[in-house]
Write an enzyme that holds these catalytic residues in place. Structure first.
Site, short mmCIF file in Angstrom:
data_model
loop_
_atom_site.label_atom_id
_atom_site.label_comp_id
_atom_site.label_asym_id
_atom_site.label_seq_id
_atom_site.Cartn_x
_atom_site.Cartn_y
_atom_site.Cartn_z
N GLY A 106 0.81 -1.22 0.00
CA GLY A 106 0.00 0.00 0.00
C GLY A 106 0.84 1.26 0.00
O GLY A 106 2.04 1.22 -0.32
N GLY A 108 2.25 3.23 2.26
CA GLY A 108 3.48 3.28 3.05
C GLY A 108 4.60 2.51 2.37
O GLY A 108 5.75 2.99 2.28
N ILE A 131 -6.48 -3.31 1.14
CA ILE A 131 -7.95 -3.37 1.16
C ILE A 131 -8.55 -1.97 1.16
O ILE A 131 -9.74 -1.80 0.91
CB ILE A 131 -8.47 -4.18 2.37
CG1 ILE A 131 -8.13 -3.48 3.69
CG2 ILE A 131 -7.97 -5.61 2.34
CD1 ILE A 131 -8.98 -3.98 4.86
N ASP A 132 -7.74 -0.94 1.46
CA ASP A 132 -8.29 0.42 1.63
C ASP A 132 -8.71 1.08 0.31
O ASP A 132 -9.50 2.02 0.32
CB ASP A 132 -7.24 1.32 2.32
CG ASP A 132 -6.82 0.78 3.67
OD1 ASP A 132 -7.56 -0.05 4.23
OD2 ASP A 132 -5.75 1.19 4.16
N MET A 174 -12.62 -1.00 8.21
CA MET A 174 -11.27 -0.47 8.05
C MET A 174 -11.21 0.54 6.89
O MET A 174 -12.23 0.87 6.30
CB MET A 174 -10.28 -1.60 7.81
CG MET A 174 -9.91 -2.37 9.06
SD MET A 174 -8.62 -3.57 8.67
CE MET A 174 -8.11 -4.06 10.30
N ARG A 176 -8.37 3.04 7.02
CA ARG A 176 -7.45 4.10 7.45
C ARG A 176 -8.10 5.46 7.24
O ARG A 176 -9.20 5.67 7.69
CB ARG A 176 -6.14 3.99 6.66
CG ARG A 176 -4.90 4.17 7.51
CD ARG A 176 -3.69 4.00 6.66
NE ARG A 176 -3.17 2.66 6.75
CZ ARG A 176 -2.45 2.21 7.77
NH1 ARG A 176 -2.15 2.99 8.77
NH2 ARG A 176 -1.99 0.97 7.80
N LYS A 218 -39.51 1.74 9.81
CA LYS A 218 -38.33 0.91 9.56
C LYS A 218 -38.02 0.09 10.81
O LYS A 218 -38.02 0.62 11.92
CB LYS A 218 -37.15 1.80 9.17
CG LYS A 218 -35.97 1.04 8.60
CD LYS A 218 -34.94 2.02 8.04
CE LYS A 218 -33.62 1.35 7.72
NZ LYS A 218 -33.64 0.52 6.54
N GLU A 227 -13.37 3.66 9.98
CA GLU A 227 -12.50 3.78 11.17
C GLU A 227 -11.79 5.13 11.26
O GLU A 227 -11.50 5.61 12.34
CB GLU A 227 -11.47 2.65 11.22
CG GLU A 227 -10.46 2.69 10.07
CD GLU A 227 -9.31 1.69 10.20
OE1 GLU A 227 -9.23 0.99 11.21
OE2 GLU A 227 -8.50 1.63 9.25
N ARG A 260 -9.39 -8.46 6.35
CA ARG A 260 -8.13 -8.61 5.60
C ARG A 260 -7.88 -10.04 5.11
O ARG A 260 -7.00 -10.26 4.29
CB ARG A 260 -6.97 -8.16 6.49
CG ARG A 260 -6.84 -6.67 6.62
CD ARG A 260 -5.51 -6.17 6.07
NE ARG A 260 -4.40 -6.68 6.79
CZ ARG A 260 -3.79 -6.04 7.80
NH1 ARG A 260 -4.23 -4.86 8.19
NH2 ARG A 260 -2.77 -6.56 8.40
O1 F6P Z 1 -4.00 -0.53 5.30
C1 F6P Z 1 -4.71 -1.71 5.56
C2 F6P Z 1 -5.25 -1.70 6.98
O2 F6P Z 1 -5.98 -2.90 7.15
C3 F6P Z 1 -6.08 -0.47 7.36
O3 F6P Z 1 -7.38 -0.52 6.86
C4 F6P Z 1 -5.99 -0.53 8.85
O4 F6P Z 1 -6.17 0.75 9.41
C5 F6P Z 1 -4.58 -1.02 9.09
O5 F6P Z 1 -4.18 -1.70 7.92
C6 F6P Z 1 -4.43 -1.96 10.26
O6 F6P Z 1 -3.09 -2.28 10.35
P1 F6P Z 1 -2.50 -3.39 11.32
O7 F6P Z 1 -2.92 -4.73 10.82
O8 F6P Z 1 -1.02 -3.19 11.26
O9 F6P Z 1 -3.09 -3.12 12.67
#
Ligand code: F6P
Length: 327
Positions: A106, A108, A131-132, A174, A176, A218, A227, A260
């Site tokens: 990703g 980083g 996955i982001d 998730m 980020r 509803k 998150e 994940r």
């Molecule tokens: O970047 C992928 C991701 O799953 C983000 O969605 C999440 O914030 C982060 O990694 C979690 O990272 P780790 O598994 O290092 O806690």
């Protein structure tokens, strides 16, 4: 920079994502087709610092296409932030006669790859996997489609129990600082509200929506919470809501790392296979220091310097659609 490439190394770095194995498999087989040698590096950039290499041949990537995770393993290496360790990593590349590096990961990881390539003049190709789905230069990153399916399947299950009890569920996903996963999860699961990092959120908007829903009878409500939103974690949102609005009993589910894992969807397997081969073709065309991605259904290269300075923004048209049809 070297004239021709005969031996390459590949690593997976950062958060793993379903389809990384399919990318490695395609990369190795495409490399072999072009008579290139391939080494795998264990545990991402940390493995490069620790000199943890394995030979990869056609058979070493058999039976991994449908497996989640990454058989090369991954890591978020803190050492690699330090130029002293990056110099050690470069030394290990040289000692193993590696001409080029392919980094699957990703934002980083691609940033690390870009810094490394400029510091030591190493040809690098990035393959976007996260996955982001927040990586600039590709409409989809490897693993996003599978994670979305996992979320939607989970929300469908939660809806069954939410309906039975007339409850309000906050489901935290998730992503980020990106709301791409959350917005698309909201659309695909029919949530009544979504809270995103890209959009300001105030409790009153949610209360208005819940009031409307109550009036129209509803039975249950699903709220998807990204998150990285600016208001706070889903537990805080639920708590603050309960303090001022008590029409529904609130429950919180944080889907966490289940998002994940799992077997990659066909879409992710095919995307990963396309990008694995594109990485080899990019090396042969000397399209160095770029990332391969899928843009408007065609495989394209984007310079890593551009990739790491931008993000894959939220689709405003999907956001509008979701606002109109969610209720
Ligand atoms: O970047 C992928 C991701 O799953 C983000 O969605 C999440 O914030 C982060 O990694 C979690 O990272 P780790 O598994 O290092 O806690």
């Amino acid at each position: 920079m070297i004239d021709s490439i005969s031996k390459i190394a590949v690593l997976t770095s950062g958060g793993d994502s379903p389809g990384m194995n399919a990318a490695i498999r395609s990369l190795v087989r495409s490399a072999k087709f072009n008579h290139l040698e391939v080494l795998g590096i264990h545990k991402g950039f940390q493995g490069l610092i620790d000199s943890s290499f394995i030979d990869l041949d056609m058979r070493s990537v058999s039976n991994i296409l449908g497996k989640g995770g990454t058989f090369l393993r991954s890591a978020r290496s803190m050492d690699f932030f330090d130029s002293k360790y990056r110099a050690i990593a470069f030394d290990h590349l040289q000692k193993n006669n590696i001409d080029a590096l392919v980094v699957i990961g990703g934002n980083g990881s691609l940033t690390g790859a870009s810094i490394f390539s400029s510091e030591f003049n190493v040809p690098v190709i990035g393959i976007p996997a996260s996955i982001d789905n927040d990586i600039y230069g590709t409409d989809y990153s490897i693993g996003y489609d599978t994670a979305l399916e996992t979320i939607v399947e989970s929300v469908d299950k939660i809806r069954d129990t939410a309906n039975s009890h007339n409850r309000l569920f906050f489901i935290e996903v998730m992503g980020r600082k990106s709301g791409n996963l959350a917005l698309n999860a909201s659309l695909a699961s029919g949530a009544c509200f979504v809270i995103l990092p890209e959009k300001d959120f105030q409790l009153v908007e949610l209360i208005d929506r819940l009031e409307e829903n109550k009036k129209s009878n509803k039975q249950s409500s699903i709220v998807i919470v990204a998150e990285g939103n600016n208001y706070g974690p889903s537990y805080k949102i639920a708590q603050d809501l309960s303090a001022v609005y008590s029409a529904y009993e609130s429950k919180v589910t944080i889907l966490g790392h289940v998002q994940r894992g799992g077997t990659p969807t066909s879409f992710d397997r095919i995307l990963a296979s396309q990008l694995g081969m594109a990485a080899i073709e990019s090396l042969q065309l000397k399209n160095y220091n770029t990332m391969v991605g899928l843009v408007n259904n065609s495989v394209e290269n984007t310079p890593l310097s551009e990739v790491i300075n931008a993000t894959n923004d939220l689709s405003e048209s999907l956001y509008k659609l979701n606002k109109i049809i969610s209720s």
